[in-house]
Design a protein around this motif. Structure first.
Motif, PDB file in Angstrom:
ATOM      1  N   ARG A 114       0.826  -1.210   0.000  1.00  0.00           N
ATOM      2  CA  ARG A 114       0.000   0.000   0.000  1.00  0.00           C
ATOM      3  C   ARG A 114       0.862   1.262   0.000  1.00  0.00           C
ATOM      4  O   ARG A 114       0.610   2.207  -0.752  1.00  0.00           O
ATOM      5  N   ARG A 115       1.875   1.248   0.862  1.00  0.00           N
ATOM      6  CA  ARG A 115       2.761   2.425   0.917  1.00  0.00           C
ATOM      7  C   ARG A 115       3.486   2.608  -0.415  1.00  0.00           C
ATOM      8  O   ARG A 115       3.626   3.730  -0.919  1.00  0.00           O
ATOM      9  N   GLN A 118       1.206   3.984  -3.010  1.00  0.00           N
ATOM     10  CA  GLN A 118       0.939   5.405  -2.758  1.00  0.00           C
ATOM     11  C   GLN A 118       2.128   6.264  -3.178  1.00  0.00           C
ATOM     12  O   GLN A 118       1.971   7.310  -3.820  1.00  0.00           O
ATOM     13  N   ASN A 121       2.329   6.525  -6.945  1.00  0.00           N
ATOM     14  CA  ASN A 121       1.334   7.464  -7.468  1.00  0.00           C
ATOM     15  C   ASN A 121       1.765   8.910  -7.238  1.00  0.00           C
ATOM     16  O   ASN A 121       1.609   9.775  -8.118  1.00  0.00           O
ATOM     17  N   ILE A 198      -3.828  12.893  -2.103  1.00  0.00           N
ATOM     18  CA  ILE A 198      -3.054  11.730  -1.651  1.00  0.00           C
ATOM     19  C   ILE A 198      -2.524  12.014  -0.260  1.00  0.00           C
ATOM     20  O   ILE A 198      -1.679  12.884  -0.055  1.00  0.00           O
ATOM     21  N   ILE A 202      -1.565   6.583   5.087  1.00  0.00           N
ATOM     22  CA  ILE A 202      -2.724   5.775   4.726  1.00  0.00           C
ATOM     23  C   ILE A 202      -3.095   4.868   5.881  1.00  0.00           C
ATOM     24  O   ILE A 202      -2.286   4.575   6.759  1.00  0.00           O
TER      25      ILE A 202
END
Length: 339
Positions: A114-115, A118, A121, A198, A202
């Protein structure tokens, strides 16, 4: 001379008894001959009977069933039933966790993914922002150059060095350039907005799964088949946990030759021969419009695959259902009368 008389004494005819001829016993070769003749006669009669009066096909006994599986990965918590148990519609079969059932190691990997996603992105957006800013700077410098050229050409037109056409071309270029600058500024604005959306922190996955516990309810009444998973075991998507068989809904998928299509009709009474040579009656419940490939065991080896007429046969009476259910997944012989 003495007279000779033929009738002086009685004539005696001597006879001999014919010897008694013993009847030959039935020999082995003669008995074998008669057995072969009788066997051929029986076989020929049976062959003519079956070919003249019956159509034969192959079938397989099946029953309605439900394969319990999931579209997502789950972890089973506790299984309440055993193989062979009879369950009713609405019975609780097992508990499971739908989400976040992973081990600590897999949770760490998921958080890392996930990190990383992110960050990727964010880097991609920043790259696009930088690219837009550089392009926008170049367009603005060109616009400044055109503004300077416009002043020079205006003076030269007043001196009759250039015509007005020269100025019109320059103004057209300037208008297109200004439109392009506005477009680039709009795209830059949206990219900067996306960057703000963003979040740097998260929400990470945790091992807490108390809110995701579910209970699987049996959708039908039936008998539990093979249970493929155990308590506390993970079940990945498309894997089966168990199978529930509805023993009250048995049927036969029967395959017949295409040449017999005109003689196979819905509602016809058929004879079903089970592997133990017992005979039962059934009725053709469905006649499928398309042709199908028969299972491999019904195909002839080393010959092209044939397509067959597919029918569904159900018991003629409800009392037959338990006897039919005993032959689940076994191959059967099906006979349909021609007349």
């Amino acid at each position: 001379m003495k007279a000779f008389n033929y009738k002086r004494g009685k004539a005696v005819i001597r006879t001999l008894k014919e010897p008694v001829i013993k009847k030959k016993k039935l020999g082995f070769d003669r008995a074998l001959y008669f057995i072969i003749i009788i066997g051929l006669a029986v076989w020929l009669t049976s062959f003519v009977y079956h070919k003249t009066l019956w159509l034969e096909g192959n079938g397989q006994m099946l029953m309605e069933k439900v394969d319990v599986n999931f579209t997502n990965d789950v972890r089973l918590k506790e299984i309440y039933i055993n193989e062979g148990d009879t369950v009713s519609k609405g019975s609780k079969l097992f508990n499971y966790f739908q989400n976040d059932f992973d081990s600590d190691a897999s949770i760490v990997l998921k958080n890392f993914d996930r990190r990383e996603k992110q960050n990727n992105n964010l880097l991609e957006i920043e790259r696009q922002i930088n690219s837009k800013q550089i392009r926008l700077k170049g367009l603005k410098e060109r616009l400044s150059f055109l503004n300077i050229q416009e002043k020079k050409i205006t003076k030269l037109i007043l001196l009759d060095v250039y015509t007005k056409t020269k100025l019109d071309d320059l103004l057209t270029q300037k208008m297109l350039l200004e439109s392009q600058i506005k477009m680039e500024q709009s795209e830059l604005y949206f990219l900067q907005t996306d960057k703000k959306l963003i979040q740097p922190d998260i929400q990470l996955i945790t091992t807490s799964n108390e809110d995701y516990q579910n209970t699987y309810i049996s959708p039908i009444k039936g008998v539990v088949g093979q249970i493929l998973k155990s308590s506390e075991e993970a079940c990945y998507k498309t894997e089966n946990v168990l199978t529930i068989h509805n023993v009250e809904k048995v049927f036969i998928k029967a395959y017949f030759n295409l040449k017999d299509l005109s003689k196979i009709n819905k509602g016809a009474i058929v004879e079903v021969e089970f592997p133990d040579k017992t005979i039962s009656k059934g009725i053709i419940n469905k006649l499928y419009i398309a042709t199908y490939k028969a299972p491999t065991e019904f195909q002839k080896k080393y010959e092209p695959t044939e397509r067959n007429i597919l029918t569904e046969i159900i018991p003629l009476h409800k009392e037959q259902i338990p006897d039919w259910a005993k032959f689940y997944k076994l191959n059967l012989k099906i006979k349909v009368g021609k007349f």
